[in-house]
Design a protein around this motif. Sequence first.
Motif, PDB file in Angstrom:
ATOM      1  N   TYR A   1      -8.954  74.677  71.287  1.00  0.00           N
ATOM      2  CA  TYR A   1      -7.986  75.548  70.624  1.00  0.00           C
ATOM      3  C   TYR A   1      -6.766  75.769  71.521  1.00  0.00           C
ATOM      4  O   TYR A   1      -5.617  75.685  71.072  1.00  0.00           O
ATOM      5  CB  TYR A   1      -8.650  76.877  70.257  1.00  0.00           C
ATOM      6  CG  TYR A   1      -7.711  77.888  69.682  1.00  0.00           C
ATOM      7  CD1 TYR A   1      -7.305  77.794  68.343  1.00  0.00           C
ATOM      8  CD2 TYR A   1      -7.226  78.933  70.450  1.00  0.00           C
ATOM      9  CE1 TYR A   1      -6.433  78.727  67.811  1.00  0.00           C
ATOM     10  CE2 TYR A   1      -6.358  79.873  69.919  1.00  0.00           C
ATOM     11  CZ  TYR A   1      -5.960  79.766  68.602  1.00  0.00           C
ATOM     12  OH  TYR A   1      -5.095  80.677  68.072  1.00  0.00           O
TER      13      TYR A   1
ATOM     14  N   TRP B   1     -14.958  74.685  72.170  1.00  0.00           N
ATOM     15  CA  TRP B   1     -14.040  74.888  71.039  1.00  0.00           C
ATOM     16  C   TRP B   1     -12.841  75.726  71.456  1.00  0.00           C
ATOM     17  O   TRP B   1     -11.713  75.454  71.038  1.00  0.00           O
ATOM     18  CB  TRP B   1     -14.768  75.540  69.859  1.00  0.00           C
ATOM     19  CG  TRP B   1     -15.605  74.551  69.110  1.00  0.00           C
ATOM     20  CD1 TRP B   1     -16.967  74.500  69.055  1.00  0.00           C
ATOM     21  CD2 TRP B   1     -15.138  73.452  68.325  1.00  0.00           C
ATOM     22  NE1 TRP B   1     -17.366  73.433  68.283  1.00  0.00           N
ATOM     23  CE2 TRP B   1     -16.263  72.783  67.823  1.00  0.00           C
ATOM     24  CE3 TRP B   1     -13.876  72.972  68.002  1.00  0.00           C
ATOM     25  CZ2 TRP B   1     -16.164  71.658  67.004  1.00  0.00           C
ATOM     26  CZ3 TRP B   1     -13.776  71.847  67.182  1.00  0.00           C
ATOM     27  CH2 TRP B   1     -14.914  71.202  66.704  1.00  0.00           C
ATOM     28  N   ASN B   2     -13.043  76.728  72.308  1.00  0.00           N
ATOM     29  CA  ASN B   2     -11.912  77.538  72.775  1.00  0.00           C
ATOM     30  C   ASN B   2     -10.960  76.724  73.644  1.00  0.00           C
ATOM     31  O   ASN B   2      -9.743  76.900  73.579  1.00  0.00           O
ATOM     32  CB  ASN B   2     -12.395  78.781  73.519  1.00  0.00           C
ATOM     33  CG  ASN B   2     -12.877  79.845  72.564  1.00  0.00           C
ATOM     34  OD1 ASN B   2     -12.379  79.955  71.442  1.00  0.00           O
ATOM     35  ND2 ASN B   2     -13.848  80.636  72.989  1.00  0.00           N
TER      36      ASN B   2
ATOM     37  N   GLN C   1      -7.472  77.726  61.477  1.00  0.00           N
ATOM     38  CA  GLN C   1      -7.053  78.907  60.734  1.00  0.00           C
ATOM     39  C   GLN C   1      -6.993  78.709  59.222  1.00  0.00           C
ATOM     40  O   GLN C   1      -6.190  79.327  58.531  1.00  0.00           O
ATOM     41  CB  GLN C   1      -5.717  79.430  61.283  1.00  0.00           C
ATOM     42  CG  GLN C   1      -5.821  79.758  62.747  1.00  0.00           C
ATOM     43  CD  GLN C   1      -4.507  80.112  63.388  1.00  0.00           C
ATOM     44  OE1 GLN C   1      -3.446  80.003  62.807  1.00  0.00           O
ATOM     45  NE2 GLN C   1      -4.580  80.540  64.640  1.00  0.00           N
TER      46      GLN C   1
ATOM     47  N   ARG D   1      -2.896  74.730  70.823  1.00  0.00           N
ATOM     48  CA  ARG D   1      -1.789  75.711  70.863  1.00  0.00           C
ATOM     49  C   ARG D   1      -0.679  75.224  71.779  1.00  0.00           C
ATOM     50  O   ARG D   1       0.498  75.417  71.491  1.00  0.00           O
ATOM     51  CB  ARG D   1      -2.293  77.065  71.331  1.00  0.00           C
ATOM     52  CG  ARG D   1      -2.980  77.838  70.233  1.00  0.00           C
ATOM     53  CD  ARG D   1      -3.301  79.240  70.617  1.00  0.00           C
ATOM     54  NE  ARG D   1      -2.092  79.964  71.030  1.00  0.00           N
ATOM     55  CZ  ARG D   1      -2.109  81.052  71.766  1.00  0.00           C
ATOM     56  NH1 ARG D   1      -3.244  81.547  72.203  1.00  0.00           N
ATOM     57  NH2 ARG D   1      -0.997  81.667  72.090  1.00  0.00           N
TER      58      ARG D   1
ATOM     59  N   LEU E   1     -10.984  77.276  63.595  1.00  0.00           N
ATOM     60  CA  LEU E   1      -9.978  77.316  64.656  1.00  0.00           C
ATOM     61  C   LEU E   1      -8.603  76.862  64.168  1.00  0.00           C
ATOM     62  O   LEU E   1      -7.584  77.304  64.684  1.00  0.00           O
ATOM     63  CB  LEU E   1     -10.419  76.482  65.852  1.00  0.00           C
ATOM     64  CG  LEU E   1     -11.562  77.088  66.655  1.00  0.00           C
ATOM     65  CD1 LEU E   1     -12.019  76.131  67.743  1.00  0.00           C
ATOM     66  CD2 LEU E   1     -11.168  78.431  67.256  1.00  0.00           C
TER      67      LEU E   1
ATOM     68  N   CYS F   1     -14.184  73.669  63.630  1.00  0.00           N
ATOM     69  CA  CYS F   1     -12.850  73.069  63.621  1.00  0.00           C
ATOM     70  C   CYS F   1     -11.952  73.713  62.568  1.00  0.00           C
ATOM     71  O   CYS F   1     -10.818  74.104  62.850  1.00  0.00           O
ATOM     72  CB  CYS F   1     -12.979  71.572  63.385  1.00  0.00           C
ATOM     73  SG  CYS F   1     -11.404  70.711  63.398  1.00  0.00           S
TER      74      CYS F   1
END
Length: 177
Positions: free
Chosen positions: A31, A27-28, A86, A35, A84, A81
């Motif tokens: 992410y 997941w990171n 936000q 980004r 992440l 999801c």
Amino acid sequence: FINSLEAKHGIQFEWIATRIRQDNTEWNTAYQLARNIDIFDKIKQKRILLYLGLMEIGMGKDALTGGPVGELVQWSNLISCLFLLQHQLDIVISRNDFYPIVKSKDFDLVFTDLIGINALPEALVFNLKCKFRILDSFGSEPEFNHRRFSDGIPGPWERWNFEDTRQMLTLFPHTPM
């Protein structure tokens, strides 16, 4: 985030919390990729209510002793999801916690599962129908979740008659090609 959910919901949330922690690296990575392409500038943050209806019948704790986990996989992926991306998440596992948030009308979307949607009063669902998204781990085909497609085939979810069949979020595409 996960620790607070686990503390709040206890053993019911343990399997989901464990899965989210295990998938943390993936997941990171996702992410960071998001980004890099500035996806966050294009996403309007929403307040999203997640009602894990399956927890109300004990499926969370049952998964720790060999119970079904398909729905829990789907929930853990969705929670990861949305977090992440936000969005502001309100995660509840009982109707008693669900109703006050719904009455406040301070949310943009409601995610629930088949157990959750069938536990709610029809009037409430019909008044907020466009805000619902249903996690369906069985991959129900449209004829089973919308009257227009049913051709007289009775389906357990057809009574909701969602305007857009994309509101039914399936884990696997079971519809024949």
